[in-house]
Design a protein around this motif. Structure first.
Motif, PDB file in Angstrom:
ATOM      1  N   ARG A 171      -9.938  -1.800  -1.770  1.00 32.45           N
ATOM      2  CA  ARG A 171     -10.472  -2.850  -0.900  1.00 32.45           C
ATOM      3  C   ARG A 171      -9.599  -4.104  -0.986  1.00 32.45           C
ATOM      4  NH1 ARG A 171     -15.178  -1.820  -1.776  1.00 32.45           N
ATOM      5  NH2 ARG A 171     -15.487  -2.917  -3.740  1.00 32.45           N
ATOM      6  N   GLU A 172      -9.174  -4.473  -2.199  1.00 34.71           N
ATOM      7  CA  GLU A 172      -8.299  -5.636  -2.370  1.00 34.71           C
ATOM      8  C   GLU A 172      -6.954  -5.415  -1.680  1.00 34.71           C
ATOM      9  OE1 GLU A 172      -6.648  -9.254  -3.331  1.00 34.71           O
ATOM     10  OE2 GLU A 172      -8.732  -8.632  -3.302  1.00 34.71           O
ATOM     11  N   ILE A 173      -6.433  -4.206  -1.771  1.00 32.08           N
ATOM     12  CA  ILE A 173      -5.153  -3.892  -1.122  1.00 32.08           C
ATOM     13  C   ILE A 173      -5.292  -4.056   0.384  1.00 32.08           C
ATOM     14  CG2 ILE A 173      -3.540  -2.023  -0.603  1.00 32.08           C
ATOM     15  CD1 ILE A 173      -4.124  -0.996  -3.514  1.00 32.08           C
ATOM     16  N   ARG A 174      -6.352  -3.488   0.951  1.00 33.21           N
ATOM     17  CA  ARG A 174      -6.555  -3.563   2.407  1.00 33.21           C
ATOM     18  C   ARG A 174      -6.869  -4.978   2.879  1.00 33.21           C
ATOM     19  NH1 ARG A 174      -6.681   1.279   4.838  1.00 33.21           N
ATOM     20  NH2 ARG A 174      -7.171   3.104   3.589  1.00 33.21           N
ATOM     21  N   GLU A 175      -7.820  -5.628   2.218  1.00 37.45           N
ATOM     22  CA  GLU A 175      -8.288  -6.932   2.673  1.00 37.45           C
ATOM     23  C   GLU A 175      -7.418  -8.083   2.168  1.00 37.45           C
ATOM     24  OE1 GLU A 175     -12.401  -7.145   1.546  1.00 37.45           O
ATOM     25  OE2 GLU A 175     -12.914  -5.369   2.738  1.00 37.45           O
ATOM     26  N   GLY A 176      -7.027  -8.023   0.905  1.00 36.27           N
ATOM     27  CA  GLY A 176      -6.256  -9.127   0.325  1.00 36.27           C
ATOM     28  C   GLY A 176      -4.799  -9.129   0.742  1.00 36.27           C
ATOM     29  N   LEU A 177      -4.200  -7.928   0.764  1.00 36.09           N
ATOM     30  CA  LEU A 177      -2.782  -7.832   1.120  1.00 36.09           C
ATOM     31  C   LEU A 177      -2.564  -7.465   2.582  1.00 36.09           C
ATOM     32  CD1 LEU A 177      -1.393  -5.969  -2.029  1.00 36.09           C
ATOM     33  CD2 LEU A 177      -1.391  -8.411  -1.568  1.00 36.09           C
ATOM     34  N   GLY A 178      -3.581  -6.896   3.196  1.00 35.84           N
ATOM     35  CA  GLY A 178      -3.475  -6.537   4.610  1.00 35.84           C
ATOM     36  C   GLY A 178      -2.591  -5.328   4.871  1.00 35.84           C
ATOM     37  N   ILE A 179      -2.512  -4.408   3.896  1.00 35.65           N
ATOM     38  CA  ILE A 179      -1.707  -3.200   4.064  1.00 35.65           C
ATOM     39  C   ILE A 179      -2.520  -1.993   3.605  1.00 35.65           C
ATOM     40  CG2 ILE A 179       0.545  -4.330   3.868  1.00 35.65           C
ATOM     41  CD1 ILE A 179       0.657  -3.508   0.948  1.00 35.65           C
ATOM     42  N   SER A 180      -2.087  -0.821   3.989  1.00 35.27           N
ATOM     43  CA  SER A 180      -2.771   0.396   3.568  1.00 35.27           C
ATOM     44  C   SER A 180      -2.410   0.708   2.114  1.00 35.27           C
ATOM     45  CB  SER A 180      -2.364   1.569   4.458  1.00 35.27           C
ATOM     46  OG  SER A 180      -1.035   1.964   4.170  1.00 35.27           O
ATOM     47  N   PRO A 181      -3.283   1.432   1.418  1.00 35.30           N
ATOM     48  CA  PRO A 181      -2.947   1.828   0.055  1.00 35.30           C
ATOM     49  C   PRO A 181      -1.654   2.642  -0.018  1.00 35.30           C
ATOM     50  CG  PRO A 181      -5.286   2.064   0.391  1.00 35.30           C
ATOM     51  CD  PRO A 181      -4.677   1.747   1.733  1.00 35.30           C
ATOM     52  N   THR A 182      -1.400   3.485   0.966  1.00 37.45           N
ATOM     53  CA  THR A 182      -0.153   4.268   0.973  1.00 37.45           C
ATOM     54  C   THR A 182       1.056   3.342   0.999  1.00 37.45           C
ATOM     55  OG1 THR A 182      -1.245   6.104   2.102  1.00 37.45           O
ATOM     56  CG2 THR A 182       1.166   6.017   2.217  1.00 37.45           C
ATOM     57  N   ARG A 183       1.048   2.354   1.878  1.00 35.07           N
ATOM     58  CA  ARG A 183       2.162   1.401   1.967  1.00 35.07           C
ATOM     59  C   ARG A 183       2.266   0.594   0.678  1.00 35.07           C
ATOM     60  NH1 ARG A 183       6.992   0.531   2.652  1.00 35.07           N
ATOM     61  NH2 ARG A 183       7.599  -1.529   3.324  1.00 35.07           N
ATOM     62  N   TYR A 184       1.136   0.239   0.105  1.00 39.85           N
ATOM     63  CA  TYR A 184       1.110  -0.508  -1.152  1.00 39.85           C
ATOM     64  C   TYR A 184       1.860   0.252  -2.246  1.00 39.85           C
ATOM     65  CZ  TYR A 184      -0.753  -2.327  -5.530  1.00 39.85           C
ATOM     66  OH  TYR A 184      -0.870  -2.832  -6.797  1.00 39.85           O
ATOM     67  N   TYR A 185       1.546   1.540  -2.390  1.00 41.51           N
ATOM     68  CA  TYR A 185       2.184   2.319  -3.450  1.00 41.51           C
ATOM     69  C   TYR A 185       3.665   2.570  -3.164  1.00 41.51           C
ATOM     70  CZ  TYR A 185      -2.224   2.704  -5.801  1.00 41.51           C
ATOM     71  OH  TYR A 185      -3.383   2.389  -6.473  1.00 41.51           O
ATOM     72  N   GLN A 186       4.042   2.605  -1.901  1.00 39.55           N
ATOM     73  CA  GLN A 186       5.470   2.685  -1.571  1.00 39.55           C
ATOM     74  C   GLN A 186       6.179   1.417  -2.032  1.00 39.55           C
ATOM     75  OE1 GLN A 186       5.189   3.285   2.653  1.00 39.55           O
ATOM     76  NE2 GLN A 186       5.291   5.511   2.482  1.00 39.55           N
ATOM     77  N   LEU A 187       5.590   0.271  -1.726  1.00 38.45           N
ATOM     78  CA  LEU A 187       6.173  -1.011  -2.150  1.00 38.45           C
ATOM     79  C   LEU A 187       6.213  -1.110  -3.669  1.00 38.45           C
ATOM     80  CD1 LEU A 187       4.368  -3.410   0.353  1.00 38.45           C
ATOM     81  CD2 LEU A 187       6.801  -2.825   0.347  1.00 38.45           C
ATOM     82  N   LEU A 188       5.133  -0.689  -4.322  1.00 43.30           N
ATOM     83  CA  LEU A 188       5.070  -0.758  -5.778  1.00 43.30           C
ATOM     84  C   LEU A 188       6.158   0.095  -6.421  1.00 43.30           C
ATOM     85  CD1 LEU A 188       3.697  -1.685  -8.381  1.00 43.30           C
ATOM     86  CD2 LEU A 188       2.124   0.258  -8.111  1.00 43.30           C
ATOM     87  N   ASN A 189       6.335   1.318  -5.937  1.00 42.45           N
ATOM     88  CA  ASN A 189       7.370   2.181  -6.519  1.00 42.45           C
ATOM     89  C   ASN A 189       8.761   1.600  -6.332  1.00 42.45           C
ATOM     90  OD1 ASN A 189       6.309   4.462  -7.925  1.00 42.45           O
ATOM     91  ND2 ASN A 189       5.413   5.099  -5.985  1.00 42.45           N
ATOM     92  N   ALA A 190       9.005   0.982  -5.186  1.00 35.91           N
ATOM     93  CA  ALA A 190      10.305   0.334  -4.973  1.00 35.91           C
ATOM     94  C   ALA A 190      10.475  -0.840  -5.938  1.00 35.91           C
ATOM     95  CB  ALA A 190      10.430  -0.138  -3.526  1.00 35.91           C
ATOM     96  N   LEU A 191       9.388  -1.577  -6.175  1.00 32.83           N
ATOM     97  CA  LEU A 191       9.460  -2.709  -7.100  1.00 32.83           C
ATOM     98  C   LEU A 191       9.782  -2.271  -8.523  1.00 32.83           C
ATOM     99  CD1 LEU A 191       6.541  -5.080  -6.081  1.00 32.83           C
ATOM    100  CD2 LEU A 191       8.961  -5.647  -6.196  1.00 32.83           C
ATOM    101  N   LEU A 192       9.294  -1.115  -8.917  1.00 32.88           N
ATOM    102  CA  LEU A 192       9.530  -0.653 -10.285  1.00 32.88           C
ATOM    103  C   LEU A 192      11.006  -0.391 -10.547  1.00 32.88           C
ATOM    104  CD1 LEU A 192       6.513   1.730 -10.921  1.00 32.88           C
ATOM    105  CD2 LEU A 192       6.749  -0.708 -11.426  1.00 32.88           C
TER     106      LEU A 192
END
Length: 92
Positions: free
Chosen positions: A44-65
């Motif tokens: 819910r925080e990913i969708r509402e707070g960041l305004g992105i889908s969880p799938t996109r979130y985890y793509q961004l996170l993996n790139a950040l790592l």
């Protein structure tokens, strides 16, 4: 091209040449620093707070790592997540 023209051309380069992380990248790491009561709250925080889908979130996170800027900005979180990722890969 003069030195001043060359400098102004460099100002148009992508954000990857700039030190530090973008606001969105910092927000992704901030989500990972928090503890969550369950997966629903985090999604819910990913969708509402960041305004992105969880799938996109985890793509961004993996790139950040794999981004040294993220490691410099938040070494504890990045190293913890790298260990988790490696453990999951080793189980496969």
């Amino acid at each position: 091209m003069t030195a001043s023209e060359n400098d102004s051309a460099g100002a148009e380069t992508p954000d990857t040449t700039q030190p530090g992380l973008s606001e969105r990248e910092r927000a992704v790491l901030a989500v990972e620093r928090r503890s969550w009561p369950g997966p629903g709250a985090k999604e819910r925080e990913i969708r509402e707070g960041l305004g992105i889908s969880p799938t996109r979130y985890y793509q961004l996170l993996n790139a950040l790592l794999d981004d040294r800027r993220a490691l410099e900005a938040d070494p504890v979180t990045v190293n913890r997540l790298r260990r988790v990722r490696e453990a999951r890969r080793a189980r496969r």
